[in-house]
Design a protein around this motif. Structure first.
Motif, short mmCIF file in Angstrom:
data_model
loop_
_atom_site.label_atom_id
_atom_site.label_comp_id
_atom_site.label_asym_id
_atom_site.label_seq_id
_atom_site.Cartn_x
_atom_site.Cartn_y
_atom_site.Cartn_z
N PRO A 108 -3.92 3.17 12.11
CA PRO A 108 -3.20 2.17 12.55
C PRO A 108 -3.33 1.84 13.94
CG PRO A 108 -1.75 3.94 11.92
CD PRO A 108 -3.10 4.46 11.86
N ILE A 120 4.68 7.69 6.19
CA ILE A 120 3.87 7.43 4.98
C ILE A 120 4.69 7.57 3.92
CG2 ILE A 120 1.61 8.24 6.21
CD1 ILE A 120 1.90 10.92 4.72
N SER A 121 6.00 8.00 4.01
CA SER A 121 6.80 7.84 2.73
C SER A 121 7.17 6.62 2.38
CB SER A 121 8.18 8.53 3.09
OG SER A 121 8.76 8.17 4.37
N LYS A 175 0.76 -1.23 0.16
CA LYS A 175 0.03 0.04 0.02
C LYS A 175 0.82 1.18 -0.12
CE LYS A 175 -3.21 2.94 0.21
NZ LYS A 175 -4.23 3.19 -0.91
N VAL A 176 0.92 1.96 -1.06
CA VAL A 176 1.64 3.32 -1.25
C VAL A 176 1.10 3.99 -0.01
CG1 VAL A 176 1.91 5.19 -2.33
CG2 VAL A 176 1.71 2.98 -3.67
N ASN A 177 2.19 4.55 0.69
CA ASN A 177 2.00 5.65 1.74
C ASN A 177 1.37 5.03 3.14
OD1 ASN A 177 1.24 7.85 -0.75
ND2 ASN A 177 3.12 7.58 0.13
N GLY A 178 1.22 3.72 3.03
CA GLY A 178 0.37 2.87 4.02
C GLY A 178 1.39 2.65 5.23
N ASN A 179 2.72 2.88 5.40
CA ASN A 179 3.41 2.54 6.47
C ASN A 179 3.72 3.70 7.23
OD1 ASN A 179 5.21 1.08 8.17
ND2 ASN A 179 5.32 -0.37 6.44
N MET A 180 4.52 3.52 8.12
CA MET A 180 4.90 4.67 9.03
C MET A 180 6.37 4.89 9.06
SD MET A 180 2.03 4.71 12.39
CE MET A 180 1.88 3.00 12.52
N ASN A 205 -7.22 0.08 4.65
CA ASN A 205 -6.81 1.12 3.79
C ASN A 205 -7.92 2.26 3.79
OD1 ASN A 205 -5.48 2.27 1.60
ND2 ASN A 205 -7.20 1.87 0.19
#
Lengths: 767, 382
Positions: free
Chosen positions: B144, B47-48, B40-45, B95
């Motif tokens: 999250p 968001i980059s 998932k684009v930008n889905g992590n921390m 999402n």
């Protein structure tokens, strides 16, 4: 059971266009305003009003009105709060600028127009604050319609005519190239007053879980919002609230949880813009003892919102040591009882004299005082700490105030400020701090009385009480008299009327060195009177030089108080000295009874029978029987300490008393054969004659029966020959005399006043 | 000044299909991998970064079957938690609000698994139900949300095979899709995962050094903006109230440390809450230690309020050296046994705590209040 919210001002379930009857206009032409996000509302079964910031570097948003036709809301007296939330669609749809650049902002408009020309703008978040640094779901924010911490004002915002609000974003791509997508759940416009039904309200058997349950829901079908949250036992309420609605039965309990209200305009997360009216709380129970509120938790307020808990009726409000911090003035009514701690709160205002916050602690006041008392009243067991440059207590009503065990750490300007314009008396007791006082305004005067108790206990080297010693307490510096008197039969002198004015060095002087009794060396013992008074025990050594006279020593003598219990037994405790030998105890027992001529059935010393001495005065007659019985006992040389004398009459008796004497170094066996022991009775001057051939100790007792109607000139005097000894107005008067050989008349004189019944008796102990 | 966290076990920035730590898909009866495994684009921390994610396109059903995948903790072998446990902390999200699409908790809306042994996928595993559309985490999009699982906890909802606590190798995430709103597939998005050790002086226990306070850990996890945020929810602050889902150590016995809580109110979560069962821990998971140097310059000052949660974790301040631990005015609630060494002084309140065990007679808790003992006694003297 119930947390009540008003209907949402706008549920925001439809597009930002004419579909929404409260929609006014869009700002900057956001894309796809005619698009409601599926599941974008709360609960997720409802759509959310979605709009898209599709142009980088451009501010876009939507504007709605509170009331159709842009009817204005006047918040100049009592504010309202806009409670809402902002949600980005997905993590790649945030795309907003920083807080400083108004990444996400809210506008409040006054007046009419599409949009109105006058508004305040509040920067609520950006990619550098929690609102937009990551996707979080609907994140609550609250803006007070009267708040003036706006980041921008255009035109002149009129707080008497607030009509509309707008939500805007400034797009800045921070990850990827997508537009920002956002939508919103319902918006609540809450009132903040005690009487408004649009102020959130607890009713029924309720607690903070009810608020969480209503707002957070139980499943996906009933989630309402996020402005009430729970973390463990901490509850976050981003709203004002009332406890009770003054019409519904309410039993609220905070169950000891921590309750948190947000701060305004936090630099790192400025989603809350609040005046001090925004987060007010109220007690609003019915005048009914069935309505209760119980508090034991920790209440942390981020704004100085006043707490109006002025409940003054039959409702029962209990403080079980809750802690209150951060709020503004806290008004407390007389329905409230119990202790609490206020730390960094406004003035705790006791609304009337019935308020009982005894046991409470007040520290770090935010207001000018920690507490304002409700009028002339008593407070107890309170602590006032850390009030630098302020006062702990304000008294604004003249009168008398009793402070029992109230502690001031004396960190402030002064402890008490009298602003009453009148005379205030403060009585300090039970070890409290004597407060310093500021009198403010013309006519304010304050007298502080700190009554403490001075206690001196006299005892001998064996820690046995020495009765009837004379005690005098003097100022150590000036010699001025502080207090004086005679110790009681248990060797205790006590004066509870000393007015403490600061620690004072004193000298405690104790004397007991008269001929005819055991004599002790004088005591001059230094001590200090403190805020808790004076408690001193003096240990006296026997004066063996002064006592070396050609007389036998009277080691102890005493008399009981009158006993009108009506039973057959009277007892007395005596302290037998740990000294002497061949000691003789002589006991006189007296009674008066209206119906029965009594005999004695038992007389014991420490459980051992005493020997009766016969031939004692008696006045008999219908309705009046008076008699004195005398006993003697040879105290074993090994005996010392407290012993019990017990006299049992042959039947229940109306009035009775005991007198006793202990005489040292008396020959055993001949005492009953010495001289005459007899009795007499007379209306005025009972008398007996004594004719002894050797020196001896005489113990005399006089009974006076006029205690139910004493006169001011009464006195009882034991007279032997030309020797008078002042007696006491008592049922029984005791005297002990050293007799020489010859004839002696022993009797009583009553100052010329005729007594109805008197009697005298004497017994003798030969040396 | 410094809060220290161990390296994440997995950043979950890769598609599961290409992640070297992928450990097979759910393989129980009717189970399989989700149809779409993606990043998932930008889905992590922050968001980059992208985030491991999946879309569950299994037909909507209130009763299943489960779709899920496993990852292994280590490149080889597993953890032995039979003596001292470790606690796993991570963030899971969805999402968007129209991709929650979960069945109820009782029907395995969202599950967490721990597997032992070398099976690929594991054949010995425990399952915990952690969310459903009727619990906090599955009833709305919440961002999250944190999950904390003690590798030694025994309150699992189901077990297959024989779970071996000496060889815990993998963890898994699964869900049962039930369309709640709209027709989109259910999604799950995974952020970095930490596995913390829980003993004094161990290498992977979160700890403070330098002139530090609770904000240091909150700021480390939450970052200062979108570019440096590494986690959410498990290290939180609202006002002066903090929540942590991890063990804590003050000092590292090597670095100068002056920790001051500044009067904060600090919570650890309850375990196994019926309406939000994202936390499953033993009493060992959220232990708190002092580990100051034998140096008068090292100080630990606690004046705030602490609630250890219903797991009653050990507080071990058994430090008896030249350092100073001051508890003046601190209030402790729901700690387990509270060990006190001679470096400790101050008047504190212990309410509903385990035995306050004065290990060294030099400790000075004069003026303290003890009430409502959770242990057999309020206080044990040295």
């Amino acid at each position: 059971m119930t947390f009540v919210l008003p209907a949402a001002n706008n549920d925001h379930t439809v597009e930002a266009d004419a579909s929404d009857t409260l929609w006014v206009v869009n700002v900057g032409t956001p894309q796809a305003t005619s698009n409601a996000k599926v599941a974008g509302n709360l609960p997720i079964t409802a759509n959310g009003k979605q709009w898209i910031g599709n142009t980088a570097g451009s501010t876009k948003g939507v504007v709605c009105e509170f009331i159709n036709g842009q009817t204005g809301i006047d918040v100049s007296s009592d504010t309202r709060v806009l409670v809402w939330a902002h949600q980005f669609n997905a993590p790649n749809r945030i795309q907003v600028d920083t807080l400083a650049n108004a990444g996400v902002s809210l506008r409040l408009y006054s007046g009419t127009g599409s949009p109105p020309s006058a508004y305040r703008e509040y920067n609520l978040g950006g990619n550098d604050t929690p609102l937009a640094d990551h996707v979080k779901g609907p994140l609550a924010f609250v803006v007070d319609l009267n708040d003036n911490s706006e980041d921008t004002e255009v035109g002149t915002y009129d707080n008497t005519d607030v009509t509309s609000y707008g939500i805007l974003t400034l797009r800045a791509n921070i990850a990827g190239t997508n537009s920002n997508y956002q939508f919103h759940p319902a918006m609540f416009l809450l009132q903040t007053t005690k009487t408004s039904s649009d102020t959130p309200t607890f009713t029924g058997a309720s607690d903070f879980d009810d608020a969480v349950s209503l707002v957070q829901g139980s499943d996906y079908t009933d989630v309402l919002h996020t402005f009430v949250r729970q973390i463990g036992t901490a509850y976050f309420l981003d709203c004002p609230f009332r406890i009770g609605d003054n019409s519904t039965s309410t039993q609220f309990n905070d169950n000891g949880v921590t309750v948190v209200s947000p701060a305004s305009n936090d630099a790192n997360d400025p989603r809350y813009r609040l005046t001090t009216q925004a987060m007010r709380t109220y007690l609003n129970l019915r005048n009914n003892a069935a309505d209760t509120a119980t508090f034991s938790g920790t209440w942390l307020w981020g704004t100085r919102a006043p707490f109006d808990w002025d409940q003054d009726d039959a409702a029962v409000v209990t403080f079980n040591s809750p802690t209150f911090a951060g709020m503004g003035d806290f008004t407390v009514g007389s329905s409230i009882t119990g202790d609490a701690t206020w730390d960094d709160a406004g003035v705790v205002i006791m609304a009337d004299t019935g308020v009982d916050l005894d046991g409470s602690t007040f520290k770090n006041p935010f207001g000018t005082h920690s507490v304002q008392l409700g009028g002339a009243m008593d407070i107890a067991d309170m602590r006032f700490e850390s009030y630098a440059s302020k006062h702990a207590i304000e008294i604004d009503t003249a009168g008398t105030y009793n402070f029992s065990n109230v502690f001031f750490d004396q960190s402030g300007t002064n402890d008490v400020e009298n602003t009453s314009g009148g005379a205030v008396t403060i009585n300090i007791s039970n070890g409290g701090t004597t407060p310093t006082v500021t009198n403010t305004g013309g006519g304010s005067t304050t007298t502080v009385n700190a009554f403490v108790t001075l206690t001196v206990t006299t005892q001998d080297a064996k820690a046995v009480a020495i009765p009837y010693a004379k005690v005098r307490i003097e100022n150590a510096s000036t010699g001025a008299l502080i207090s004086e008197g005679v110790a009681n039969n248990l060797g205790v002198f006590s004066d509870s009327n000393y007015n403490y004015g600061g620690n004072l060095g004193v000298v405690v002087k104790v004397r007991k060195n008269s001929p005819g009794e055991v004599r002790y060396l004088p005591i001059n013992q230094p001590a200090t009177i403190t805020a808790t008074g004076l408690t001193v025990t003096v240990s006296m050594a026997q004066d063996t030089i002064a006592g070396d006279v050609p007389m036998l020593g009277i080691m102890r003598q005493g008399i009981t108080s009158e006993d009108e219990s009506g039973n057959a037994v009277i007892t007395a405790e005596i302290d037998v000295p740990d000294s002497g030998a061949s000691r003789k105890l002589v006991v006189g027992a007296f009674y008066w009874d209206s119906s029965t001529n009594l005999t004695m059935s038992a007389a014991t010393y420490d459980g051992n029978a005493m020997t009766s001495i016969s031939g004692i005065a008696e006045q008999e007659g219908a309705g009046n029987f008076h008699e004195i019985f005398l006993y003697r006992y040879d105290i074993p040389d090994a005996d010392s300490g407290r012993k019990t004398i017990s006299i049992t009459f042959s039947a229940n008796v109306a009035i009775k008393a005991i007198g006793f004497a202990i005489i040292d170094d008396v020959a055993t066996g001949a005492e009953d054969n010495f001289g005459t022991h007899s009795g007499d009775q007379s209306a005025t001057n009972p008398s007996i004659g004594i004719n002894n051939s050797v020196s001896a100790w005489e113990v005399g007792f006089v009974m006076v029966d006029d205690l139910d109607s004493p006169s001011a000139t009464d006195e009882a005097v034991i007279r032997r020959s030309d020797l008078s000894v002042d007696g006491l107005k008592s049922l029984a008067v005791l005297t002990v005399n050293r007799l020489t050989t010859g004839v002696h008349n022993f009797g009583a004189n009553y100052g010329g006043n005729t007594k109805t019944w008197v009697a005298a008796g004497a017994a003798f102990a030969k040396n | 000044m410094t809060a220290v966290l161990p390296t994440a076990v997995n950043l979950h920035t890769s598609d599961w299909d290409v992640d070297a730590r992928a450990r097979g898909a759910f393989a129980g009866s009717g189970e399989a991998q989700p149809a779409q495994r993606i990043v998932k684009v930008n889905g992590n921390m922050p968001i980059s970064n992208g985030a491991a994610a999946f879309a569950n396109t299994q037909a909507s059903s209130s009763t299943g079957p489960l779709r899920g995948i496993y990852w292994e903790f280590l490149a080889s072998g597993g953890y032995d938690v039979s003596s001292d446990t470790r606690v796993l902390v991570t963030n899971w999200g969805v999402n968007g609000p129209d991709q929650i699409q979960l069945t109820t908790l009782a029907n395995d809306g969202m599950v967490f698994r721990l597997g032992s042994g070398s099976g690929n996928p594991p054949t010995n595993y425990r399952t915990w139900r952690i969310a459903g559309n009727d619990t906090f985490a599955g009833s709305a999009v919440r961002g999250p949300l944190a999950i904390a699982i003690d590798l030694d906890v025994d309150d699992h909802d189901a077990v297959i095979g024989t779970f071996d606590k000496t060889d815990v190798q993998c963890y898994g995430a699964g869900q049962v899709r039930l369309n709640l709103a709209g027709t989109k597939a259910a999604s799950m998005v995974f952020s970095r995962i930490f596995v913390f050790t829980t003993t004094r002086g161990s290498s992977d226990i979160p700890h403070f050094t330098g002139a530090s306070d609770w904000d240091d850990l909150v700021d480390l996890v939450n970052g200062t903006d979108y570019s440096d945020k590494i986690g959410d929810d498990w290290a939180r602050r609202e006002g002066n109230v903090y929540l942590f889902m991890c063990p804590i150590q003050f000092g590292d016995n090597a670095t100068s440390t002056q920790f001051n809580d500044n009067g904060a109110i600090v919570f650890w979560p309850d375990t196994a809450q019926a309406n939000d069962p994202r936390i499953h821990v033993t009493e060992n998971a959220f232990r708190v230690y002092s580990n100051l140097r034998d140096n008068a310059a090292d100080t630990l000052t606690l004046t705030g309020r602490y609630d250890g949660g219903n797991s009653y974790p050990l507080w071990d301040f058994n430090t008896s050296n030249n350092s100073s631990i001051t508890l003046d005015g601190a209030r402790f609630k729901r700690t387990g046994t509270f060990l006190v060494g001679s470096s400790v002084s101050g008047a504190a309140l212990f309410n509903d705590c385990g035995v306050v065990d004065i290990v060294d007679a030099g400790a000075d808790l004069d003026g303290s209040t003890f009430r409502n003992p959770h242990g057999t006694h309020l206080l044990r003297l040295a």
